[in-house]
Scaffold this active site. Structure first.
Site, short mmCIF file in Angstrom:
data_model
loop_
_atom_site.label_atom_id
_atom_site.label_comp_id
_atom_site.label_asym_id
_atom_site.label_seq_id
_atom_site.Cartn_x
_atom_site.Cartn_y
_atom_site.Cartn_z
N PHE A 1 0.80 -1.22 0.00
CA PHE A 1 0.00 0.00 0.00
C PHE A 1 0.83 1.28 0.00
CE2 PHE A 1 -2.73 -3.27 1.75
CZ PHE A 1 -3.88 -3.09 1.00
N HIS B 1 -7.92 -7.28 10.02
CA HIS B 1 -8.64 -6.50 9.01
C HIS B 1 -9.55 -7.35 8.14
CE1 HIS B 1 -5.18 -3.35 9.41
NE2 HIS B 1 -5.98 -3.36 10.44
#
Length: 325
Positions: A64, A133
């Site tokens: 990311f 997550h």
């Protein structure tokens, strides 16, 4: 679904520091540091691994915040290139090494921020991992809280309904849920972390005499702060990442190299053979229903150990500890 699950997330501005240049230790330094890490693992009784997106890049899934990460390119108005899809992606050498380290007893627990399902595909048992997550190969029923493995990546993210009844009824057990509907298991920005997984992560991270982070810049909280929980008790932190992190000064050891290289060398020094990925051990490749619910008995057992750990800690001068398990 596209491998870029990020497209399904809601808009969010504060995505952290992006695109920081990567650092690489030279080969001689990597060898010395991997020996150091292997020795730390040998000397430790409760090792906890914290994994981030950097352990999946060699599987073709971008990170990311790296130089070519999803958020980094988004900031430039660009889109990442994907070498694979979630369905096609296979566990990396690191994923398989972690499973082997758990099975050999060198690692007690894995705390993961990753939603790509590669830990699951490696054959790692649910009781050894917290998925903070979510997991794109898992469905959850909010009513009974049971989780089930999918054969394909879910088409939605953000805990949206999948418009089908709870899959517990398909298992033919007396524990069938009545009235529940399956939802995807991937968190959006505003969602709270799963309670049981977070509790397990917190307790293991505190009790660890050694927390090791792999492929994460530790920017997302509370995930990024969990590896620090043992420091006030005299535990140690090791950071393995190509980019610097805000917690580098707290680390006993920092290794800047590809995670696959690090785990390969560490396993060699520990005498741990890294298995090849096997579809037979991958629950997503099975036609029968596989449950992925975190066993409540495991949570209760660890909670008991953690309370004992706290009692012992309070009784010791300076609040320092020796691992109980």
């Amino acid at each position: 679904m596209s491998c870029n699950y990020a497209e399904g997330l809601s808009a969010y501005e504060n995505k952290g520091v992006l695109g920081v240049p990567e650092n690489f230790d030279d080969e001689e330094t990597v060898q010395k540091k991997c020996k150091w890490l292997a020795d730390l693992i040998k000397e430790s009784q409760h090792v906890v691994i914290h994994t981030g997106a950097g352990i999946s890049t060699s599987a073709g899934i971008p990170d990311f915040r790296g130089p070519k990460g999803v958020w980094t390119l988004e900031q430039k108005g660009e889109k990442p290139n994907f070498d694979t899809s979630f369905d096609e992606a296979k566990p990396t050498l690191t994923h398989m090494a972690l499973r082997a380290l758990v099975e050999r007893g060198f690692v007690k627990y894995i705390v993961s921020q990753n939603i790509d399902g590669l830990h699951l595909k490696s054959g790692l048992a649910r009781k050894h991992i917290a998925e903070l997550h979510g997991n794109i190969f898992v469905e959850v029923c909010p009513k009974c809280r049971r989780q089930f493995v999918r054969q394909t990546a879910v088409e939605t993210v953000g805990q949206k309904t999948l418009e089908r009844p709870c899959r517990s009824s398909e298992m033919g057990s007396s524990r069938s849920c009545r009235g529940g509907f399956m939802h995807d298991n991937v968190l959006d920005w505003e969602h709270d972390l799963p309670e049981r997984d977070l509790d397990m992560s917190f307790m293991h991270s505190n009790m660890a005499d050694l927390n090791i982070t792999l492929g994460t810049t530790l920017q997302i909280v509370p995930s990024g702060n969990l590896p620090l929980k043992n420091l006030k008790h005299g535990g140690k932190l090791v950071i393995c990442n190509l980019q610097p992190t805000k917690h580098d000064k707290k680390a006993e050891l920092i290794i800047s190299s590809y995670i696959d290289n690090i785990l390969s060398e560490v396993c060699k020094r520990l005498g741990v053979e890294i298995p090849e990925y096997s579809p037979q051990a991958d629950p997503t490749k099975h036609s029968n229903i596989s449950e992925w619910t975190l066993p409540q008995d495991n949570v209760k057992a660890l909670d008991k150990q953690f309370k004992e750990f706290q009692k012992v800690l309070k009784s010791r001068p300076g609040g320092k500890f020796k691992p109980l398990i």
